[in-house]
Design an enzyme around this catalytic site. Structure first.
Site, short mmCIF file in Angstrom:
data_model
loop_
_atom_site.label_atom_id
_atom_site.label_comp_id
_atom_site.label_asym_id
_atom_site.label_seq_id
_atom_site.Cartn_x
_atom_site.Cartn_y
_atom_site.Cartn_z
CE LYS A 146 0.54 3.09 4.74
NZ LYS A 146 0.22 3.11 6.09
CD GLU A 170 -3.49 -3.43 6.98
OE1 GLU A 170 -2.24 -3.29 6.69
OE2 GLU A 170 -4.28 -2.32 6.84
CD GLU A 178 -2.86 4.88 7.04
OE1 GLU A 178 -3.07 5.14 5.56
OE2 GLU A 178 -1.82 4.39 7.53
CG HIS A 214 -5.85 1.29 5.02
ND1 HIS A 214 -5.23 2.17 5.82
CD2 HIS A 214 -4.78 0.41 4.95
CE1 HIS A 214 -4.05 2.00 6.29
NE2 HIS A 214 -3.76 0.83 5.71
CG ASN A 232 -1.54 1.23 1.48
OD1 ASN A 232 -1.64 1.89 0.42
ND2 ASN A 232 -2.25 1.54 2.61
C1 PEP Z 1 -0.65 -0.57 5.83
O1 PEP Z 1 -0.82 0.58 5.38
O2 PEP Z 1 -1.71 -1.08 5.60
C2 PEP Z 1 0.25 -0.82 6.75
C3 PEP Z 1 0.26 -2.22 7.33
O3 PEP Z 1 1.31 0.05 7.09
P1 PEP Z 1 2.80 -0.31 7.63
O4 PEP Z 1 3.34 -1.73 7.12
O5 PEP Z 1 3.73 0.85 7.56
O6 PEP Z 1 2.53 -0.55 9.16
#
Ligand code: PEP
Length: 255
Positions: free
Chosen positions: A12, A168, A98, A96, A10
């Site tokens: 972002k 997550e 975020e 997600h 991802n």
């Molecule tokens: C994500 O954005 O889904 C994620 C898991 O980020 P990170 O690997 O930076 O923790």
């Protein structure tokens, strides 16, 4: 049941179009000898058609980071599932943390987005996970149960054959804190049985469940050794192709 490992990046809100293309080309060439791992990167909407074109015919597939559930219309700033598909993407991340945290995503909008994704022929990755407060209050399973039940409300398993679930824990995303193998194992087993109860054992056995949250080359092998972990959703460590390839080739890493 044989579930092919799936490693997804991802990106972002990082990388301009040219930066994304450079990184995607480099990653595609590093991936040429990878076997039996499905690989996906999710750049920004602006980079998606560029990146999709430059990785076409390679091991790397693309995905979007979000979509809007309406087919088209006066929805300024939004992007539909059909537009994402036409840009060359195969996957889309939905729900997600975020998006949930900063943009008002709810289980109800997640459910509508999943429907739109399937309708357009995209393969959604449904992201779920508890916050630190929810974990401290021992509400982890309750939270996940609600996110899965409400997010998949009204679906039957035949409609969900291209679904991937990504666990997550919010407290592990971008923080450098990885959930312990015991925590991950416990949650992934719970999700596997939840899918079995809600749909069927067959569906549960076929559906990939990824782990996401500070995955890096140093911890990926240990995570991938957990029975019900079928892959990883990687944020920060997916931005650098030299680092991401070590995660994709998790089978070469040492514990
Ligand atoms: C994500 O954005 O889904 C994620 C898991 O980020 P990170 O690997 O930076 O923790």
């Amino acid at each position: 049941m044989n579930r092919i490992p799936f490693i997804a990046g991802n990106w972002k809100m990082y990388k301009t179009g040219p930066e994304a293309v450079d990184a995607a080309k480099k990653l595609a060439s590093l991936c040429s000898d990878v076997k039996d791992v499905e690989i996906m990167i999710a750049p920004t909407f602006l980079s998606l058609p560029l990146v999709s074109a430059c990785v076409q015919g390679t091991r790397v597939k693309t995905g979007a980071q979000n979509l809007y559930f309406e087919k088209e219309g006066a929805f300024t700033g939004e992007v539909s599932a059909d537009m994402i598909k036409a840009a060359g993407a195969e996957y889309v991340l939905i729900g997600h943390s975020e998006r949930r945290q900063y943009f008002g995503e709810t289980d109800e909008t997640v459910c509508k987005k999943l429907r739109a994704a399937f309708h357009a022929g995209l393969k959604p990755v449904l992201c779920i996970g508890e916050t630190e407060v929810e974990r401290d209050q021992e509400k982890t399973f309750q939270t996940l149960d609600k996110q899965v039940s409400d997010g998949l409300k009204g679906f039957v398993s035949d409609e969900l054959k291209d679904l991937t679930l990504a666990y997550e824990p919010v407290w592990a995303i971008g923080t450098g804190k990885t959930a312990s193998t015991t925590q991950v194992d416990e949650v992934h087993q719970y999700l596997r049985s939840l899918l079995s109860r809600r749909f069927s054992a067959d569906f549960s056995g076929r559906t990939r469940i990824l782990y996401g949250g500070s995955v890096k080359p140093e911890n990926v092998k240990e995570l991938m050794n957990i029975r019900d972990v079928d892959g990883a959703l990687v944020g920060g460590a997916s931005l650098d192709p030299d680092k991401f390839i070590k995660i994709i080739k998790f089978y070469l890493q040492e514990i």
